[in-house]
Design a protein around this motif. Structure first.
Motif, PDB file in Angstrom:
ATOM      1  N   LEU A 132     -56.926  -6.845 184.373  1.00 36.82           N
ATOM      2  CA  LEU A 132     -57.731  -7.451 185.437  1.00 36.82           C
ATOM      3  C   LEU A 132     -56.835  -7.853 186.613  1.00 36.82           C
ATOM      4  CD1 LEU A 132     -60.736  -8.489 185.809  1.00 36.82           C
ATOM      5  CD2 LEU A 132     -59.816 -10.726 185.256  1.00 36.82           C
TER       6      LEU A 132
ATOM      7  N   LYS B  48     -64.756 -13.253 188.505  1.00 40.23           N
ATOM      8  CA  LYS B  48     -64.660 -11.782 188.539  1.00 40.23           C
ATOM      9  C   LYS B  48     -65.711 -11.193 189.481  1.00 40.23           C
ATOM     10  CE  LYS B  48     -64.077 -11.422 183.841  1.00 40.23           C
ATOM     11  NZ  LYS B  48     -64.191 -10.747 182.566  1.00 40.23           N
ATOM     12  N   ASP B  54     -65.729  -7.120 188.850  1.00 39.22           N
ATOM     13  CA  ASP B  54     -66.752  -6.637 187.921  1.00 39.22           C
ATOM     14  C   ASP B  54     -68.101  -6.706 188.622  1.00 39.22           C
ATOM     15  OD1 ASP B  54     -65.338  -5.902 185.754  1.00 39.22           O
ATOM     16  OD2 ASP B  54     -65.793  -7.663 184.523  1.00 39.22           O
TER      17      ASP B  54
END
Lengths: 232, 244
Positions: A132, B48, B54
């Motif tokens: 990430l 996120k 995402d």
């Protein structure tokens, strides 16, 4: 002890005197082994990355098969390839049996699961948050994989070293699919087996020293590359 | 103040379970928006989503009033954001290379990279560590590198997920001071997730209380802490009682 010294002396003489057959066998061994490990790397590293990072139905079974493949007896691999390449076999028309290509094929089959499996393990161990974070740094897909490969460099080199070790040590399959034909498919491992069966232990030892020397130099180089810049 | 990022009817579901449900949220330009909530409240999912890492299951994200249509946000938009997580997650290379990595990915000129990295290493007092392998740093040093790596990108939008939580008190205090100074100098818009009331009070302008994937209260930080609404009271109340 005398036998060992004699073998060492003979290995030295073979190289110094430039025994053409020894040079030819050594060069063929290097060519076949490098080609096999190169193919295994080209397929195994991307496949390992894919298996390590993705989740899809059947992935676990695939990983089990790869792990089984790591322990695949070379003689079994050799037998399958022989059946495939046999004149009346499915790939018989290619006329590859008893050629260096058949040996390469056998070596790829025994080394590919090792390269794939160890690469996959390295990528499975990566922290999800690191993935990430790299994405958050603004990496494109290609940049993302380059960074990950740098991060797993140690494990990837270990996979290559292990795969190369398997390739260099392989004899059963090479004997079966290559046939140990003088001037065509004879490599160092098959020559050693042949010399032992003839009772020429001094020649077999001499060839084994050459094989060990090559394995040592290549493994040393790979380890050096693996450990480079791991200081400070 | 206008909004830098706006969420509209955002829903994130994982295996039919609702993780995040936000009808509306604006992050205003130049503000530091705090987000607090218990574990599993959806804070990291919100981060996120805001960082465009995402895509949500449903809803719209506007970045400077430009709607992001695709499931994957465009790279140029993602590159306007920077993220610093709780774990420093540094790469196995030198501190300098870790701080420079984002600029290299953006193909900045070498001279520009050198200049910016030197500036931010200095701003976070880690110039002396530039050549050291990042995996050999202490927790405090690693977190400074983590923040420098985010700030060197001069992001329009900075997202921080508990970046000070793993630090000992004196290190945290010093880093908070340095960081607040840097934020006020640069005027960077930021979202700051934390479990620590002290950090939230010190750094943020507004505070959102996130519980069960929903924002229960959103107002000026002082106002939320002084008078939490009914939904936020159990969470804030526990904190206040603990501090008293």
């Amino acid at each position: 002890m005398d036998l060992l010294l004699e073998g060492l002396k003979q290995a030295f003489n073979m190289f110094i005197n430039g025994d053409p057959e020894i040079w030819e066998i050594t060069l063929r061994t290097l060519k076949v082994s490098f080609t096999a490990i190169f193919i295994s790397m080209m397929i195994g590293i991307p496949a390992g990355i894919f298996l390590g990072l993705s989740r899809f139905p059947g992935r676990r079974i695939l990983l089990v098969l790869i792990n089984i493949g790591m322990g695949l007896p070379p003689v079994v691999a050799g037998l399958w390839i022989t059946i495939l390449l046999w004149r009346s076999g499915p790939l018989g028309d290619l006329a590859l049996l008893f050629t260096p290509t058949a040996i390469i094929l056998a070596q790829v089959i025994v080394s590919l699961p090792i390269v794939t499996g160890l690469t996959s393990t390295a990528f499975q161990q990566l922290d999800e948050k690191l993935l990430l974070q790299i994405k958050a740094l603004g990496a494109t897909k290609i940049q993302f994989f380059i960074i990950l490969m740098k991060e797993t460099k140690l494990a990837i080199f270990a996979a290559i070293i292990a795969g190369f070790g398997r390739v260099m040590a392989e004899v059963g399959a090479a004997m079966m699919v290559g046939g140990n034909i003088r001037g065509e498919t004879r490599i160092l491992t098959t020559s050693i087996v042949m010399e032992v069966s003839k009772g020429n232990f001094d020649v077999a030892l001499a060839l084994s020293f050459i094989l060990m020397g090559i394995a040592f130099i290549i493994t040393f180089t790979l380890t050096f590359l693996q450990q480079r810049k791991r200081r400070i | 103040m206008t909004a830098l990022v706006r969420l509209e009817n955002i829903e994130v579901t994982v295996r039919d379970k609702m993780i995040l449900s936000i009808p509306s949220l604006e992050v205003l330009k130049g503000e530091v928006l705090g987000v607090m909530g218990p574990n599993g409240a959806g804070k990291s999912t919100l981060l996120k989503t805001l960082a465009l890492l995402d895509p949500p299951s449903q809803g719209k994200i506007y970045y400077q009033e430009e709607q992001i249509f695709n499931t994957q946000a465009p790279l140029e938009l993602r590159r306007k954001c920077a993220v610093a997580l709780q774990q420093s997650l540094l790469l196995d290379t030198s501190v300098y290379q870790n701080v420079a990595i984002g600029l290299k990915l953006r193909k900045n000129k070498k001279s520009e990279i050198n200049k910016k990295v030197a500036y931010w290493l200095d701003a976070f007092n880690i110039t002396h560590l530039a050549k050291k392998n990042a995996h050999l740093l202490s927790g405090g040093e690693a977190q400074r590198v983590n923040l420098a790596r985010a700030m060197v990108l001069e992001p329009e939008f900075l997202l921080l997920d508990e970046p000070f939580s793993a630090l000992d008190f004196p290190t945290k205090l010093q880093l908070l001071k340095d960081f607040k100074q840097i934020m006020s100098q640069t005027g960077t818009t930021a979202v700051f997730i934390s479990h620590d009331l002290m950090e939230i009070k010190y750094l943020t302008h507004r505070l959102a209380i996130l519980m069960d994937g929903e924002i229960k209260q959103l107002a000026q930080t002082a106002a939320v802490l002084e008078s939490p609404n009914e939904a936020a009271t159990p969470f804030i109340g526990e904190w206040k009682a603990f501090l008293q």
